[in-house]
Design a protein around this motif. Structure first.
Motif, mmCIF file in Angstrom:
data_model
loop_
_atom_site.group_PDB
_atom_site.id
_atom_site.type_symbol
_atom_site.label_atom_id
_atom_site.label_comp_id
_atom_site.label_asym_id
_atom_site.label_seq_id
_atom_site.Cartn_x
_atom_site.Cartn_y
_atom_site.Cartn_z
ATOM 1 N N SER A 1 -5.000 4.089 1.275
ATOM 2 C CA SER A 1 -4.649 4.044 2.940
ATOM 3 C C SER A 1 -6.018 4.682 3.639
ATOM 4 C CB SER A 1 -3.456 4.852 3.109
ATOM 5 O OG SER A 1 -3.789 5.927 4.101
ATOM 6 N N ILE B 1 3.507 2.476 -3.265
ATOM 7 C CA ILE B 1 2.921 3.394 -4.270
ATOM 8 C C ILE B 1 3.505 4.540 -3.949
ATOM 9 C CG2 ILE B 1 0.856 4.169 -5.546
ATOM 10 C CD1 ILE B 1 -0.729 1.767 -4.473
ATOM 11 N N MET B 2 3.384 4.959 -2.511
ATOM 12 C CA MET B 2 4.018 6.290 -2.266
ATOM 13 C C MET B 2 5.392 6.354 -2.223
ATOM 14 S SD MET B 2 5.677 7.256 0.565
ATOM 15 C CE MET B 2 5.204 6.437 1.960
ATOM 16 N N SER C 1 -1.530 6.506 -3.163
ATOM 17 C CA SER C 1 -1.478 5.933 -2.079
ATOM 18 C C SER C 1 -2.384 6.139 -0.926
ATOM 19 C CB SER C 1 -0.125 5.805 -1.816
ATOM 20 O OG SER C 1 0.278 4.895 -0.744
ATOM 21 N N LEU D 1 0.961 -1.158 -0.058
ATOM 22 C CA LEU D 1 -0.006 0.043 -0.169
ATOM 23 C C LEU D 1 0.844 1.389 0.117
ATOM 24 C CD1 LEU D 1 -2.450 1.691 0.700
ATOM 25 C CD2 LEU D 1 -2.345 1.007 2.923
ATOM 26 N N TYR D 2 1.893 1.124 0.919
ATOM 27 C CA TYR D 2 2.720 2.400 1.022
ATOM 28 C C TYR D 2 3.773 2.348 -0.130
ATOM 29 C CZ TYR D 2 0.780 3.869 5.458
ATOM 30 O OH TYR D 2 -0.155 4.170 6.250
#
Lengths: 303, 263
Positions: free
Chosen positions: A200, A14-15, A196, A11-12
């Motif tokens: 989240s 992408i950030m 992201s 998930l993170y």
């Protein structure tokens, strides 16, 4: 436990891919990220609350992030503000904007809203368990983003973007305006960060204006951890190690939360641990480079 | 083809650091001309190149390229017509990228689109073009440019510059940072390309012998001015002694630049 870490890591990731583009490829330390991450979450939450299709909400969140990045690039380019300060400016303004986006509230719950993740779990979650459905979804999502990025950095435009952080003079010599590249790069980066953020919000079940606090440091730590894992000049491996770095970082954070309890650490200490992690990474990279004369960075001045 | 009209470049005007780098320079370069430029440190040679390539906006004066006023055009736009090589071999290529990626960027000047140009045909053509450098680079297309030596890197920069067929090339002591053997190789390659593609060229050098032996026009700069402009028959019969004497006649002082005399 392991699937939880993987889901969070992806998930993170992408950030972190966004942070990687600005910090490593563009050499443009962009602090907008701390604002564009909650921006993505806020846009998604308020749109879904207003009854919009979650996929549409995710797309708008991404666009919002791109706009935030363009804003930073514009401040930097047109007002000749140093990139760090330009990012801080946008980030600060975004804090107020994010509250506006959520309808003058500092946070927004997504308890009963239909989100992409919840719909997915509803449809598929019966047999295999919620965590595994999420994991499968994020593996696919991150892979698609990674492959698209890899392709982009193979295009002529992507290559030139890659050269900008390394040698701006060369980009100028090849007849390209470096300012345009910065707009593209910083916009793309913040688009990913906001995306992201939107996921989240779904994962956490709420959007909060303070969601972005320390995101940039977490991203940077993930990028640096990834750099220990693989050495390569191929974009395929560069993006891969960013994703692996993100997962490993979340793993370390998980251990900090889980076992830190026994040595008296609280969740409030995680930011300190993240910072120390970066410092340790820097020390290791420095000592690795130490032998041999230091490379001259500037080169002789032209007489 | 290139015309400078009364170019003056003043740095930090109105301060104690005021520095007149170029004083009322007027110069006209014809198509196909090969000009060598000499002058001591601080004479304004690189500033002259900067004003031609558009790195700085001149304090006053006009730059015309192909009969078009380009004085206010930014450097990246002028780069479509002007190729430039710096003394520092690191400035011409991106060290953390592969040879082939570097060459793709140099191949077409101007804004790059979302097209993937690099394919087998293009790689073959890159290899073919790398062979004349005689440095074995044709086998290293996927290596990072950062792994190459200074001489290899400067030779690659030269090839990359020529690939886009610029109208004018500016060589800013591009062999000065190389060891003598590599400097000789790169200079030979430069002369070869200039002849092969009939390129208009300006070359700054610290080496008087080179300045005299190479090219068909010689400019000597001092304190922001062009004090000598020698071409044609006079250039062909020029020797170091004659050049030194001419300098003394004009400036009424000894030419005290060891760097220029010793090389």
């Amino acid at each position: 436990m392991i699937e939880g870490i993987l889901v969070e890591g992806l998930l993170y990731a992408i950030m972190v891919l966004g942070v990687f583009i600005t910090f490593r490829i563009l050499d443009f330390p962009d602090l907008t990220v701390d604002g564009s991450f909650p921006l993505g979450a806020a846009i998604f939450a308020s749109m879904v609350t207003a009854g919009a299709d979650p996929w549409l909400a995710v797309s708008v969140a991404l666009l919002g992030g791109v706009l935030a990045g363009l804003c930073t690039a514009a401040i930097h380019t047109y007002l000749k503000v140093p990139n760090l300060l330009a990012g801080i400016l946008t980030m600060t303004m975004l804090w107020s904007i994010n509250i506006r986006v959520m309808g003058n509230r500092p946070n927004l719950q997504l308890i009963r809203q239909s989100t992409i993740l919840r719909n997915l779990v509803d449809v598929l979650g019966g047999g295999v368990g919620q965590e595994w459905v999420l994991l499968g979804f994020f593996v696919v999502l991150v892979l698609v983003i990674k492959i698209l990025l890899d392709i982009f950095f193979h295009t002529d435009l992507g290559l030139t973007l890659g050269a900008l952080g390394n040698n701006p003079q060369m980009v100028i010599s090849s007849g390209v305006n470096p300012a345009n590249l910065k707009f593209i790069g910083v916009g793309l980066s913040n688009g990913l960060v906001a995306l992201s953020g939107a996921f989240s919000a779904q994962f956490l079940g709420f959007a909060d204006v303070n969601l972005g606090q320390g995101i940039i440091i977490a991203g940077l730590a993930s990028v640096m951890i990834g750099e220990f894992l693989l050495r390569s000049n191929r974009i395929f491996f560069l993006t891969l190690r960013v994703i692996l770095g993100s997962i490993l970082f979340r793993g370390i954070m998980y251990l900090g939360r889980y076992y830190g309890y026994y040595v008296g650490l609280t969740p409030n200490d995680l930011k300190l641990i993240t910072g120390l992690l970066i410092i340790v990474s820097l020390i290791i990279t420095q000592t690795k480079k130490a032998p041999g004369p230091r490379k001259k960075s500037g080169g002789p001045a032209n007489a | 083809m290139l015309e400078l009209k009364n170019i003056t470049q003043v740095f930090h005007p109105g301060t104690v650091n005021e520095n007149i780098a170029l004083q009322d320079i007027s110069l006209s370069i014809a198509r196909g001309e090969f000009v060598t430029i000499i002058g001591s440190n601080g004479a304004g040679k690189s500033t002259l190149f900067n004003s031609i390539s558009g790195t700085f906006l001149p304090t006053s004066g006009e730059v015309r390229l192909h009969d078009r006023n380009v004085t206010k055009e930014p450097e990246y736009k002028r780069a479509q017509h002007i190729g430039r090589i710096f003394q520092n071999p690191l400035l011409g290529t991106a060290g953390n990228m592969s040879l082939e990626d570097n060459m793709v960027m140099a191949m077409n000047k101007g804004f790059k689109g979302l097209k993937i140009s690099l394919n087998t045909t293009l790689r073959d053509s890159f290899r073919e073009q790398l062979v004349p450098l005689q440095m074995g680079l044709e086998y290293r297309l996927r290596d990072n440019v950062g792994l190459l030596s200074g001489g290899q890197r400067q030779a690659l920069t030269l090839l990359m510059m020529v690939m886009s067929r610029p109208d004018l090339i500016l060589l800013d002591e591009h062999t000065a940072a190389l060891d003598p053997k590599n400097a000789e190789i790169v200079l030979e390659l430069t002369l070869g390309y200039i002849r092969q593609y009939d390129i208009t060229a300006m070359m700054i050098t610290h080496n008087m012998h080179h300045a005299i032996a190479i090219g068909d026009r010689l400019l000597m700069m001092d304190k922001g001015e062009i004090i000598l402009d020698i071409r044609g028959e006079e250039k062909r019969s020029l020797t170091v002694e004659k050049l030194v004497r001419k300098f003394q006649e004009i400036r009424k002082t000894e030419l005290k630049n060891d760097e220029m005399l010793l090389s």
